[in-house]
Enzyme design. Structure first.
Site, mmCIF file in Angstrom:
data_model
loop_
_atom_site.group_PDB
_atom_site.id
_atom_site.type_symbol
_atom_site.label_atom_id
_atom_site.label_comp_id
_atom_site.label_asym_id
_atom_site.label_seq_id
_atom_site.Cartn_x
_atom_site.Cartn_y
_atom_site.Cartn_z
ATOM 1 N N GLY A 241 0.765 -1.237 0.000
ATOM 2 C CA GLY A 241 0.000 0.000 0.000
ATOM 3 C C GLY A 241 0.796 1.287 0.000
ATOM 4 O O GLY A 241 0.227 2.369 -0.227
ATOM 5 N N GLY A 278 3.791 -3.440 -3.829
ATOM 6 C CA GLY A 278 3.633 -3.532 -5.277
ATOM 7 C C GLY A 278 4.111 -2.255 -5.937
ATOM 8 O O GLY A 278 5.233 -2.151 -6.433
ATOM 9 N N ARG A 279 3.260 -1.217 -5.874
ATOM 10 C CA ARG A 279 3.515 0.048 -6.556
ATOM 11 C C ARG A 279 4.878 0.642 -6.224
ATOM 12 O O ARG A 279 5.587 1.140 -7.105
ATOM 13 C CB ARG A 279 2.412 1.030 -6.139
ATOM 14 C CG ARG A 279 2.436 2.344 -6.868
ATOM 15 C CD ARG A 279 1.429 3.312 -6.250
ATOM 16 N NE ARG A 279 0.131 2.721 -6.019
ATOM 17 C CZ ARG A 279 -0.867 2.721 -6.900
ATOM 18 N NH1 ARG A 279 -0.690 3.274 -8.076
ATOM 19 N NH2 ARG A 279 -2.018 2.161 -6.602
ATOM 20 N N ARG A 316 -5.363 3.841 -15.603
ATOM 21 C CA ARG A 316 -5.471 4.541 -14.319
ATOM 22 C C ARG A 316 -6.125 5.926 -14.399
ATOM 23 O O ARG A 316 -6.960 6.233 -13.551
ATOM 24 C CB ARG A 316 -4.098 4.631 -13.635
ATOM 25 C CG ARG A 316 -3.495 3.264 -13.290
ATOM 26 C CD ARG A 316 -2.215 3.361 -12.467
ATOM 27 N NE ARG A 316 -2.493 3.871 -11.148
ATOM 28 C CZ ARG A 316 -2.234 5.110 -10.749
ATOM 29 N NH1 ARG A 316 -1.628 5.956 -11.563
ATOM 30 N NH2 ARG A 316 -2.556 5.500 -9.540
ATOM 31 N N TYR A 320 -9.353 6.003 -12.107
ATOM 32 C CA TYR A 320 -9.238 6.683 -10.815
ATOM 33 C C TYR A 320 -8.972 8.178 -10.953
ATOM 34 O O TYR A 320 -8.606 8.813 -9.958
ATOM 35 C CB TYR A 320 -8.062 6.125 -9.985
ATOM 36 C CG TYR A 320 -7.820 4.647 -9.981
ATOM 37 C CD1 TYR A 320 -8.833 3.751 -9.631
ATOM 38 C CD2 TYR A 320 -6.558 4.138 -10.264
ATOM 39 C CE1 TYR A 320 -8.577 2.391 -9.591
ATOM 40 C CE2 TYR A 320 -6.302 2.780 -10.219
ATOM 41 C CZ TYR A 320 -7.322 1.908 -9.887
ATOM 42 O OH TYR A 320 -7.062 0.581 -9.833
ATOM 43 N N CYS A 345 -12.894 5.829 -28.590
ATOM 44 C CA CYS A 345 -14.184 6.508 -28.664
ATOM 45 C C CYS A 345 -14.912 6.459 -27.328
ATOM 46 O O CYS A 345 -15.936 5.801 -27.173
ATOM 47 C CB CYS A 345 -15.006 5.903 -29.791
ATOM 48 S SG CYS A 345 -14.189 6.183 -31.363
ATOM 49 N N GLU A 346 -14.325 7.133 -26.345
ATOM 50 C CA GLU A 346 -14.889 7.318 -25.010
ATOM 51 C C GLU A 346 -14.314 8.644 -24.510
ATOM 52 O O GLU A 346 -13.105 8.862 -24.615
ATOM 53 C CB GLU A 346 -14.383 6.253 -24.020
ATOM 54 C CG GLU A 346 -14.754 4.843 -24.337
ATOM 55 C CD GLU A 346 -15.845 4.299 -23.439
ATOM 56 O OE1 GLU A 346 -16.302 5.026 -22.524
ATOM 57 O OE2 GLU A 346 -16.247 3.158 -23.681
ATOM 58 N N TYR A 374 0.453 -1.083 -12.201
ATOM 59 C CA TYR A 374 -0.945 -1.043 -12.626
ATOM 60 C C TYR A 374 -1.075 -0.380 -13.995
ATOM 61 O O TYR A 374 -2.019 0.357 -14.259
ATOM 62 C CB TYR A 374 -1.820 -0.345 -11.560
ATOM 63 C CG TYR A 374 -1.641 -0.993 -10.203
ATOM 64 C CD1 TYR A 374 -2.217 -2.242 -9.935
ATOM 65 C CD2 TYR A 374 -0.851 -0.399 -9.216
ATOM 66 C CE1 TYR A 374 -2.020 -2.869 -8.707
ATOM 67 C CE2 TYR A 374 -0.655 -1.016 -7.985
ATOM 68 C CZ TYR A 374 -1.242 -2.246 -7.741
ATOM 69 O OH TYR A 374 -1.041 -2.862 -6.531
HETATM 70 C C1 LIG Z 1 -2.861 -4.858 -4.309
HETATM 71 C C2 LIG Z 1 -2.381 -5.540 -3.115
HETATM 72 C C3 LIG Z 1 -1.096 -5.272 -2.623
HETATM 73 C C4 LIG Z 1 -0.164 -4.263 -3.228
HETATM 74 O O1 LIG Z 1 -0.583 -2.958 -3.072
HETATM 75 P P1 LIG Z 1 0.401 -1.756 -3.480
HETATM 76 O O2 LIG Z 1 -0.390 -0.552 -3.191
HETATM 77 O O3 LIG Z 1 0.714 -1.902 -4.923
HETATM 78 O O4 LIG Z 1 1.612 -1.880 -2.632
HETATM 79 C C5 LIG Z 1 -0.665 -5.993 -1.512
HETATM 80 N N1 LIG Z 1 -1.457 -6.908 -0.908
HETATM 81 C C6 LIG Z 1 -2.708 -7.178 -1.357
HETATM 82 C C7 LIG Z 1 -3.513 -8.205 -0.656
HETATM 83 C C8 LIG Z 1 -3.214 -6.509 -2.457
HETATM 84 O O5 LIG Z 1 -4.440 -6.770 -2.896
#
Ligand SMILES: *Cc1c(COP(=O)(O)O)cnc(C)c1O
Length: 420
Positions: A241, A278-279, A316, A320, A345-346, A374
């Site tokens: 996150g 992730g991000r 994205r 969002y 076409c949106e 993403y």
């Molecule tokens: C999407 C997700 C992550 C990664 O989130 P990031 O914001 O990209 O770090 C980690 N754990 C779970 C369970 C997720 O669904």
């Protein structure tokens, strides 16, 4: 590390490769990733956790599931957090050890649970009593005990976009905190489960550590209560996150700040911690390289810059309202205020309205920045466009790590029944 995407001799490069050379060889649109950036981000996140005892860092595969990207992270000692059978197969194909794979997700099917058991993955993150019972039965039928943790929903507001918030009571993820002790008692008694701890993940692109700290503190109290009830708790999974800066001047907590907070809040927990970033690992390690199709005069005085990338390649902004930097590959120094749009076409196929950016003309190359997370993974072929390819750069060399899939190839998988 200096930014891997920088101007050299007036032209934007990825490490030592001119982006124009990639556009020439592969065409546009195309995602371009930097190996050095992936490695630097992986190392920085790990360094942020240096005060912890042997944490498992499991890359959230959904942020960027490209096999070459996963391979780079596997070589950095990363495991994987997967949310589908497909992602599980990718993590294994990239050489990640089954023991370093955790399986999250609110809707794991029976087939996916079976796959996880067959591959001997390290941890199932159970999101409901129902899932726990099903997994227990499947494991018992195989004569094994599945290593598992209970994912709780701590009911905190992550302060992020509603569509990527996962830890509020109304979100579908995890088990309400109040129900967790009873569910844990029940699941821990099942022979097919080796319950060993707890997990959470409250959302993505978090710009503030406070909600995370609040959630971790709640998890810590649950952990203590479970221990008091006689459970042996050896693992806690703190999810992912952590956000990244997308807008100029935006300031976000660094992995070191995050790690320091975690070390403070989890002191005395006496568990092995798992992280699922992730991000923060892939976001700034990639750009989407595009070519300007034409610049069209708009009614409000602002031009529309129509590029050959679209919402099907980078969803994205449409999903969002997300911000991605837009920059010319060979900037003239002149600036304009423009609406940047794709050809789909949106009306939602809009990357930015009224953006101050480099002046560009028909045929110019440009990039959308911070597109490594993403990005390609959300691509589709909407409007019968090709599926966008991906390139990995390493110093002065590059390789196509995902082909452009042509509309003809996609059409070849479709059938018109003989009764038509
Ligand atoms: C999407 C997700 C992550 C990664 O989130 P990031 O914001 O990209 O770090 C980690 N754990 C779970 C369970 C997720 O669904």
């Amino acid at each position: 590390m200096n930014t891997p995407f920088a101007l050299r001799g007036g032209a934007l490069h990825a490490e030592d490769v001119p982006l124009a050379a990639i556009a020439e060889a592969v065409g546009t649109p195309v995602y371009v990733y930097s190996r050095a950036a992936l490695e630097a981000n992986a190392a920085a996140f790990r360094a942020g956790l240096a005060a912890l005892d042997n944490p498992l860092v499991a890359f959230a595969v959904k942020a960027n599931p490209n096999l070459a990207v996963l391979k780079v992270l596997q070589q950095q000692g990363y495991g994987a957090d997967v949310v589908s059978g497909g992602e599980l197969l990718r993590a294994l194909a990239a050489g990640m050890a089954p023991a370093d794979i955790v399986f999250s997700g609110v809707g794991k099917t029976r087939e996916e649970l079976e796959l996880g058991l067959a591959k001997g993955i390290g941890q199932f993150n159970i999101e409901s009593r129902e899932e726990g019972r099903e997994l227990a039965a499947l494991a018992a039928a195989r004569g094994v005990s599945a290593p598992a943790v209970l994912r709780i929903n701590p009911d905190v507001d992550a302060g992020t976009h509603d569509k990527i918030s996962t830890g509020k009571a109304e979100n579908k993820f995890g088990i309400p905190l109040a129900l967790a002790p009873a569910f844990y008692d029940e699941l821990a008694a099942l022979p097919g489960l080796a319950m060993r701890g707890v997990a959470l993940h409250i959302g993505s692109q978090l710009a503030d550590l406070a909600p995370l700290e609040q959630a971790f503190a709640k998890l810590g109290r649950l952990l203590a209560a479970l221990r008091a009830a006689g459970h042996a708790i050896s693992h806690a999974d703190l999810g992912g996150g952590l956000g990244i800066p997308y807008q100029p001047g935006e300031k976000l907590p660094a992995p070191a700040d995050y790690g320091a907070m975690v070390a403070r809040v989890t002191a005395g927990w006496d568990v092995r911690l798992t992280f699922e970033p992730g991000r923060v690992i892939v976001g700034n390690a990639g750009v989407l390289l595009t070519r300007v199709v034409r610049v069209k005069q708009g009614s409000a005085g602002r031009p529309f810059v129509v590029v050959d990338a679209a919402m099907n390649d980078l969803a994205r902004p449409a999903l969002y309202g997300a911000y991605h930097d837009f920059a010319a590959v060979r900037p003239s120094g002149e600036r304009i205020e423009a609406n940047i749009v794709g050809p789909i076409c949106e009306t939602g196929d809009t990357f930015a309205m009224g953006r101050e950016c480099d002046a560009v003309q028909s045929g110019d190359l440009a990039v959308f920045g911070n597109a490594g997370a993403y990005g390609a993974t959300m691509a589709s072929t909407y409007n019968s466009r090709a599926l966008v390819p991906e390139v990995l750069v390493d110093g002065s060399r590059f390789a196509v790590v995902a082909d452009r899939i042509a509309p003809e190839t996609i059409m070849a998988a479709e059938r018109v029944p003989d009764w038509l």
